[in-house]
Design a protein around this motif. Structure first.
Motif, PDB file in Angstrom:
ATOM      1  N   LEU A 157     -13.234 -11.832   6.265  1.00  0.00           N
ATOM      2  CA  LEU A 157     -14.019 -10.599   6.336  1.00  0.00           C
ATOM      3  C   LEU A 157     -15.247 -10.705   5.434  1.00  0.00           C
ATOM      4  CD1 LEU A 157     -13.938  -7.850   7.713  1.00  0.00           C
ATOM      5  CD2 LEU A 157     -12.684  -6.965   5.744  1.00  0.00           C
ATOM      6  N   GLN A 158     -15.040 -11.269   4.257  1.00  0.00           N
ATOM      7  CA  GLN A 158     -16.177 -11.425   3.345  1.00  0.00           C
ATOM      8  C   GLN A 158     -17.224 -12.351   3.955  1.00  0.00           C
ATOM      9  OE1 GLN A 158     -15.768 -13.407  -0.424  1.00  0.00           O
ATOM     10  NE2 GLN A 158     -17.968 -13.044  -0.743  1.00  0.00           N
ATOM     11  N   PHE A 163     -16.360 -18.964  15.066  1.00  0.00           N
ATOM     12  CA  PHE A 163     -15.643 -19.117  13.799  1.00  0.00           C
ATOM     13  C   PHE A 163     -16.505 -19.922  12.816  1.00  0.00           C
ATOM     14  CE2 PHE A 163     -12.495 -21.363  11.084  1.00  0.00           C
ATOM     15  CZ  PHE A 163     -11.990 -20.248  10.448  1.00  0.00           C
ATOM     16  N   ALA A 164     -17.109 -20.993  13.326  1.00  0.00           N
ATOM     17  CA  ALA A 164     -17.959 -21.829  12.474  1.00  0.00           C
ATOM     18  C   ALA A 164     -19.108 -21.015  11.882  1.00  0.00           C
ATOM     19  CB  ALA A 164     -18.489 -23.019  13.270  1.00  0.00           C
ATOM     20  N   ARG A 165     -19.582 -20.017  12.640  1.00  0.00           N
ATOM     21  CA  ARG A 165     -20.695 -19.199  12.149  1.00  0.00           C
ATOM     22  C   ARG A 165     -20.339 -18.392  10.907  1.00  0.00           C
ATOM     23  NH1 ARG A 165     -25.202 -19.658  14.794  1.00  0.00           N
ATOM     24  NH2 ARG A 165     -25.055 -20.397  16.938  1.00  0.00           N
ATOM     25  N   LEU A 166     -19.055 -18.148  10.713  1.00  0.00           N
ATOM     26  CA  LEU A 166     -18.639 -17.447   9.488  1.00  0.00           C
ATOM     27  C   LEU A 166     -18.983 -18.276   8.257  1.00  0.00           C
ATOM     28  CD1 LEU A 166     -15.005 -16.120  10.137  1.00  0.00           C
ATOM     29  CD2 LEU A 166     -17.129 -14.835  10.200  1.00  0.00           C
ATOM     30  N   PHE A 167     -19.049 -19.589   8.440  1.00  0.00           N
ATOM     31  CA  PHE A 167     -19.185 -20.486   7.291  1.00  0.00           C
ATOM     32  C   PHE A 167     -20.444 -21.344   7.382  1.00  0.00           C
ATOM     33  CE2 PHE A 167     -14.693 -19.655   8.177  1.00  0.00           C
ATOM     34  CZ  PHE A 167     -14.351 -18.997   7.002  1.00  0.00           C
ATOM     35  N   VAL A 168     -21.511 -20.758   7.933  1.00  0.00           N
ATOM     36  CA  VAL A 168     -22.781 -21.482   8.010  1.00  0.00           C
ATOM     37  C   VAL A 168     -23.170 -21.946   6.618  1.00  0.00           C
ATOM     38  CG1 VAL A 168     -25.232 -21.301   8.559  1.00  0.00           C
ATOM     39  CG2 VAL A 168     -23.569 -20.030   9.900  1.00  0.00           C
ATOM     40  N   GLY A 169     -23.537 -23.186   6.490  1.00  0.00           N
ATOM     41  CA  GLY A 169     -24.006 -23.687   5.203  1.00  0.00           C
ATOM     42  C   GLY A 169     -22.893 -23.954   4.215  1.00  0.00           C
ATOM     43  N   ARG A 170     -21.631 -23.838   4.645  1.00  0.00           N
ATOM     44  CA  ARG A 170     -20.509 -24.066   3.730  1.00  0.00           C
ATOM     45  C   ARG A 170     -19.519 -25.033   4.384  1.00  0.00           C
ATOM     46  NH1 ARG A 170     -18.369 -18.211   2.998  1.00  0.00           N
ATOM     47  NH2 ARG A 170     -16.958 -19.210   1.545  1.00  0.00           N
ATOM     48  N   PRO A 171     -19.979 -26.267   4.631  1.00  0.00           N
ATOM     49  CA  PRO A 171     -19.165 -27.211   5.414  1.00  0.00           C
ATOM     50  C   PRO A 171     -17.774 -27.484   4.836  1.00  0.00           C
ATOM     51  CG  PRO A 171     -21.121 -28.279   4.504  1.00  0.00           C
ATOM     52  CD  PRO A 171     -21.283 -26.840   4.246  1.00  0.00           C
ATOM     53  N   LEU A 172     -17.669 -27.576   3.516  1.00  0.00           N
ATOM     54  CA  LEU A 172     -16.348 -27.901   2.959  1.00  0.00           C
ATOM     55  C   LEU A 172     -15.370 -26.743   3.147  1.00  0.00           C
ATOM     56  CD1 LEU A 172     -17.258 -29.732  -0.391  1.00  0.00           C
ATOM     57  CD2 LEU A 172     -17.204 -30.612   1.928  1.00  0.00           C
ATOM     58  N   THR A 173     -15.904 -25.526   3.082  1.00  0.00           N
ATOM     59  CA  THR A 173     -15.053 -24.351   3.310  1.00  0.00           C
ATOM     60  C   THR A 173     -14.606 -24.315   4.764  1.00  0.00           C
ATOM     61  OG1 THR A 173     -16.346 -23.197   1.646  1.00  0.00           O
ATOM     62  CG2 THR A 173     -14.910 -21.839   3.008  1.00  0.00           C
ATOM     63  N   LEU A 174     -15.544 -24.579   5.674  1.00  0.00           N
ATOM     64  CA  LEU A 174     -15.206 -24.580   7.098  1.00  0.00           C
ATOM     65  C   LEU A 174     -14.146 -25.638   7.403  1.00  0.00           C
ATOM     66  CD1 LEU A 174     -15.597 -23.717  10.041  1.00  0.00           C
ATOM     67  CD2 LEU A 174     -17.593 -25.213  10.171  1.00  0.00           C
ATOM     68  N   LEU A 175     -14.345 -26.840   6.865  1.00  0.00           N
ATOM     69  CA  LEU A 175     -13.382 -27.919   7.108  1.00  0.00           C
ATOM     70  C   LEU A 175     -12.004 -27.539   6.565  1.00  0.00           C
ATOM     71  CD1 LEU A 175     -12.909 -30.804   8.143  1.00  0.00           C
ATOM     72  CD2 LEU A 175     -13.511 -31.643   5.870  1.00  0.00           C
ATOM     73  N   ASN A 176     -12.014 -26.990   5.383  1.00  0.00           N
ATOM     74  CA  ASN A 176     -10.764 -26.568   4.755  1.00  0.00           C
ATOM     75  C   ASN A 176     -10.035 -25.522   5.601  1.00  0.00           C
ATOM     76  OD1 ASN A 176      -9.370 -24.538   2.696  1.00  0.00           O
ATOM     77  ND2 ASN A 176      -9.304 -26.619   1.887  1.00  0.00           N
TER      78      ASN A 176
END
Ligand SMILES: [Zn+2]
Length: 295
Positions: free
Chosen positions: A241-242, A183-196
């Motif tokens: 998905l995006q 799941f974290a790999r979906l948001f590589v480089g986007r820590p605030l999005t992942l945390l959210n």
């Protein structure tokens, strides 16, 4: 300051200290890296009357006004939809006067790619002939949607994203639960999005998502049926998905993923319209995904 933005902030701070900061910066970078907070910190530093290197003093009148979000020389343009020409004209009018606090004036334009063509044109003159001590901070994650005439008059400042390890390390400091690495790999480089994403109450989970997507891609599940099952989660499905097709594009460079990414962006925009048929929008997207696999 977020650790991944620290060195860029230091560079800009030292240019402020030596009066060499360009009057218009285009702060560009991924969604979820803290661009808004970066711009806000930079604006506060510019406005502080007793700054020390990259630190505001926290004591001067400007810092106090900034702390209460009431600084009269800090202007902001933000809009949920398009940035209309009136917003830009009002801001420019404010910038042409003298500063209230005898320091500089700062205008932050959030999601600057939302400026209409007339808004952008209204801003051009200010970019070309800025008034003294005026700084414009334009923020965007889609610089390709900004008029080239605006881009060419700004100094581009690319704000970096942390790598996967640093993304997860930072999120772990702010999130108690277990983090699914996939799941974290979906948001590589986007820590605030992942945390959210992790902090949102999940009544739809990543396991459902991957099972459904795989089912559609292998033609074991009907795209239309899945869209019906997921209609209450359409925004989240399209967002994930995006993120997934974008990561797939980055790792494979397969152009088809890029096309799907564009379709996802269009679909998530479409969902913001009231009265839109969410199931249909999602079904169209999932059908494109099903066709992709059979190509
Ligand atoms: Zn201060």
């Amino acid at each position: 300051m977020y650790p991944w933005l620290q060195s860029t902030f230091l560079q800009l701070s030292s240019r402020i200290a030596s009066n060499k900061l360009h009057h218009a910066l285009l702060l560009q970078g991924e969604d979820g890296i803290g661009k808004d907070a970066f711009a806000s910190s930079l604006a506060k530093l510019l406005l502080c009357q007793e700054r020390q290197g990259d630190q505001t003093c926290g004591q001067c009148q400007s810092c106090k006004l900034n702390a209460s979000e009431t600084h009269p020389d800090l202007y902001k343009i933000e809009s949920e939809k398009q940035i209309g020409v009136d917003l830009v004209r009002d801001a420019i009018k404010n910038l042409t006067g003298t500063a209230h606090m005898s320091g500089c004036k700062v205008l932050i334009i959030y999601q600057a790619d939302r400026m209409t063509e007339s808004s952008a044109n209204a801003l051009l003159k200010t970019l070309e002939e800025p008034t003294d001590n005026t700084f414009l901070l334009l923020i965007t994650e889609n610089p390709e949607s900004i008029l080239p005439t605006i881009i060419s008059r700004c100094e581009k400042q690319l704000l970096p994203s942390p790598n996967f390890v640093n993304t997860v390390a930072w999120v772990k400091q702010h999130h108690q639960g277990v983090i699914d690495e996939n799941f974290a790999r979906l948001f590589v480089g986007r820590p605030l999005t992942l945390l959210n994403e992790l902090q949102q109450e999940q009544n739809y989970n990543y396991q459902d998502f991957t099972t459904g997507i795989q089912g559609v891609m292998t033609n074991n599940l009907s795209a239309i049926q899945l869209a019906t099952d997921w209609q209450n989660h359409s925004e989240k499905v399209i967002k994930w998905l995006q993120a997934w097709v974008k990561q797939s594009y980055l790792s494979t460079q397969n152009e088809v993923f890029w096309q799907l990414n564009i379709r996802c962006i269009a679909a998530s925009k479409k969902l913001k319209n009231p009265g839109v048929n969410k199931t249909l929008t999602l079904a169209e997207l999932l059908t494109a995904l099903a066709n992709f696999e059979s190509n």
